[in-house]
Motif scaffolding. Structure first.
Motif, PDB file in Angstrom:
ATOM      1  N   ILE A  22       0.840  -1.196   0.000  1.00  0.00           N
ATOM      2  CA  ILE A  22       0.000   0.000   0.000  1.00  0.00           C
ATOM      3  C   ILE A  22       0.874   1.244   0.000  1.00  0.00           C
ATOM      4  O   ILE A  22       0.644   2.178  -0.779  1.00  0.00           O
ATOM      5  N   VAL A  23       1.874   1.281   0.854  1.00  0.00           N
ATOM      6  CA  VAL A  23       2.787   2.429   0.904  1.00  0.00           C
ATOM      7  C   VAL A  23       3.494   2.590  -0.439  1.00  0.00           C
ATOM      8  O   VAL A  23       3.589   3.698  -0.981  1.00  0.00           O
ATOM      9  N   GLU A  24       3.967   1.503  -0.998  1.00  0.00           N
ATOM     10  CA  GLU A  24       4.661   1.557  -2.286  1.00  0.00           C
ATOM     11  C   GLU A  24       3.737   2.046  -3.393  1.00  0.00           C
ATOM     12  O   GLU A  24       4.144   2.849  -4.238  1.00  0.00           O
ATOM     13  N   ARG A  25       2.500   1.583  -3.401  1.00  0.00           N
ATOM     14  CA  ARG A  25       1.546   1.991  -4.444  1.00  0.00           C
ATOM     15  C   ARG A  25       1.284   3.488  -4.378  1.00  0.00           C
ATOM     16  O   ARG A  25       1.333   4.183  -5.398  1.00  0.00           O
ATOM     17  N   ILE A  26       1.025   4.005  -3.201  1.00  0.00           N
ATOM     18  CA  ILE A  26       0.741   5.434  -3.064  1.00  0.00           C
ATOM     19  C   ILE A  26       1.970   6.244  -3.453  1.00  0.00           C
ATOM     20  O   ILE A  26       1.862   7.254  -4.150  1.00  0.00           O
ATOM     21  N   THR A  27       3.132   5.802  -3.041  1.00  0.00           N
ATOM     22  CA  THR A  27       4.374   6.493  -3.404  1.00  0.00           C
ATOM     23  C   THR A  27       4.554   6.510  -4.923  1.00  0.00           C
ATOM     24  O   THR A  27       4.896   7.537  -5.512  1.00  0.00           O
ATOM     25  N   ARG A  28       4.311   5.385  -5.580  1.00  0.00           N
ATOM     26  CA  ARG A  28       4.443   5.296  -7.043  1.00  0.00           C
ATOM     27  C   ARG A  28       3.458   6.208  -7.768  1.00  0.00           C
ATOM     28  O   ARG A  28       3.777   6.754  -8.825  1.00  0.00           O
ATOM     29  N   LEU A  29       2.247   6.382  -7.204  1.00  0.00           N
ATOM     30  CA  LEU A  29       1.261   7.262  -7.831  1.00  0.00           C
ATOM     31  C   LEU A  29       1.785   8.691  -7.964  1.00  0.00           C
ATOM     32  O   LEU A  29       1.377   9.428  -8.857  1.00  0.00           O
ATOM     33  N   PHE A  30       2.687   9.064  -7.082  1.00  0.00           N
ATOM     34  CA  PHE A  30       3.271  10.401  -7.116  1.00  0.00           C
ATOM     35  C   PHE A  30       4.565  10.446  -7.929  1.00  0.00           C
ATOM     36  O   PHE A  30       5.079  11.521  -8.194  1.00  0.00           O
ATOM     37  N   GLY A  31       5.113   9.300  -8.263  1.00  0.00           N
ATOM     38  CA  GLY A  31       6.358   9.271  -9.015  1.00  0.00           C
ATOM     39  C   GLY A  31       7.583   9.025  -8.155  1.00  0.00           C
ATOM     40  O   GLY A  31       8.706   9.206  -8.609  1.00  0.00           O
ATOM     41  N   GLY A  32       7.379   8.638  -6.909  1.00  0.00           N
ATOM     42  CA  GLY A  32       8.499   8.297  -6.041  1.00  0.00           C
ATOM     43  C   GLY A  32       8.474   9.057  -4.727  1.00  0.00           C
ATOM     44  O   GLY A  32       7.659   9.960  -4.511  1.00  0.00           O
ATOM     45  N   ASP A  78      -9.783   4.686   2.072  1.00  0.00           N
ATOM     46  CA  ASP A  78      -9.704   3.240   1.824  1.00  0.00           C
ATOM     47  C   ASP A  78      -8.411   2.848   1.123  1.00  0.00           C
ATOM     48  O   ASP A  78      -7.910   1.744   1.312  1.00  0.00           O
ATOM     49  N   ASP A  79      -7.856   3.742   0.309  1.00  0.00           N
ATOM     50  CA  ASP A  79      -6.611   3.436  -0.405  1.00  0.00           C
ATOM     51  C   ASP A  79      -5.434   3.261   0.546  1.00  0.00           C
ATOM     52  O   ASP A  79      -4.432   2.662   0.182  1.00  0.00           O
ATOM     53  N   PHE A  80      -5.549   3.772   1.759  1.00  0.00           N
ATOM     54  CA  PHE A  80      -4.488   3.647   2.755  1.00  0.00           C
ATOM     55  C   PHE A  80      -4.639   2.354   3.567  1.00  0.00           C
ATOM     56  O   PHE A  80      -3.780   2.017   4.362  1.00  0.00           O
ATOM     57  N   LEU A  81      -5.743   1.650   3.343  1.00  0.00           N
ATOM     58  CA  LEU A  81      -6.044   0.461   4.135  1.00  0.00           C
ATOM     59  C   LEU A  81      -6.006  -0.834   3.347  1.00  0.00           C
ATOM     60  O   LEU A  81      -5.832  -1.900   3.914  1.00  0.00           O
ATOM     61  N   ARG A  82      -6.198  -0.746   2.044  1.00  0.00           N
ATOM     62  CA  ARG A  82      -6.182  -1.957   1.217  1.00  0.00           C
ATOM     63  C   ARG A  82      -5.874  -1.582  -0.222  1.00  0.00           C
ATOM     64  O   ARG A  82      -6.095  -0.449  -0.633  1.00  0.00           O
ATOM     65  N   LEU A  83      -5.391  -2.545  -0.957  1.00  0.00           N
ATOM     66  CA  LEU A  83      -5.099  -2.346  -2.376  1.00  0.00           C
ATOM     67  C   LEU A  83      -6.383  -2.404  -3.187  1.00  0.00           C
ATOM     68  O   LEU A  83      -7.320  -3.106  -2.807  1.00  0.00           O
ATOM     69  N   PRO A  84      -6.433  -1.690  -4.299  1.00  0.00           N
ATOM     70  CA  PRO A  84      -7.624  -1.774  -5.158  1.00  0.00           C
ATOM     71  C   PRO A  84      -7.895  -3.213  -5.565  1.00  0.00           C
ATOM     72  O   PRO A  84      -6.979  -3.978  -5.837  1.00  0.00           O
ATOM     73  N   GLY A  85      -9.166  -3.565  -5.553  1.00  0.00           N
ATOM     74  CA  GLY A  85      -9.556  -4.904  -5.959  1.00  0.00           C
ATOM     75  C   GLY A  85      -9.519  -5.923  -4.837  1.00  0.00           C
ATOM     76  O   GLY A  85      -9.849  -7.085  -5.045  1.00  0.00           O
ATOM     77  N   THR A  86      -9.108  -5.497  -3.636  1.00  0.00           N
ATOM     78  CA  THR A  86      -9.138  -6.428  -2.506  1.00  0.00           C
ATOM     79  C   THR A  86     -10.321  -6.091  -1.633  1.00  0.00           C
ATOM     80  O   THR A  86     -10.797  -4.959  -1.606  1.00  0.00           O
ATOM     81  N   GLU A  87     -10.807  -7.086  -0.942  1.00  0.00           N
ATOM     82  CA  GLU A  87     -11.980  -6.920  -0.089  1.00  0.00           C
ATOM     83  C   GLU A  87     -11.598  -6.319   1.247  1.00  0.00           C
ATOM     84  O   GLU A  87     -10.507  -6.555   1.759  1.00  0.00           O
TER      85      GLU A  87
END
Length: 90
Positions: A22-32, A78-87
Motif C-alpha cells: 500500500i505504501v509503495e503503491r501510493i508512493t508510485r502514484l506520485f512518481g516516487g 480506503d486506499d491507505f487500508l487496502r489495495l484496489p480490488g481487494t476486499e
C-alpha cells in the motif's frame, strides 16, 4: 480516524506485506518518494520511514489525498487500508 481503533487493520505492521504494498503503491502514484515528500512538504526520510514501518500515519492522509487531487489522482481513506480490488476485512 475510525480506522485507527479497528483491530482488523494494522496501521503499523511492517511485517504484513499488504501494508508495504500500500505504501509503495501510493508512493508510485506520485512518481516516487522525493516527489511525494515535496508534494506534502515533509522530508524524503519521512516517506522512507513509512515504507520501513509498513504504513502511512493517518495524520498525513488528508495532505496526501489533497496533493493527489491536484494531480488528478483520486485517493480516498480506503486506499491507505487496502489495495484496489481487494476486499475489506469483515
Amino acid at each position: 480516524m475510525p480506522y485507527e481503533s479497528d483491530p482488523a487493520f494494522s496501521l503499523t505492521n511492517a511485517d504484513h506485506p499488504m501494508n508495504t504494498l500500500i505504501v509503495e503503491r501510493i508512493t508510485r502514484l506520485f512518481g516516487g518518494q522525493t516527489v511525494l515528500s515535496a508534494a506534502i512538504n515533509v522530508p524524503q526520510s519521512t516517506i522512507a520511514w513509512w515504507k520501513k514501518r509498513g504504513s502511512i500515519p493517518p495524520k498525513y492522509w488528508p495532505a496526501i489525498i489533497a496533493a493527489a487531487a491536484e494531480r488528478e489522482v483520486i485517493l480516498t481513506g480506503d486506499d491507505f487500508l487496502r489495495l484496489p480490488g481487494t476486499e475489506a476485512a469483515a
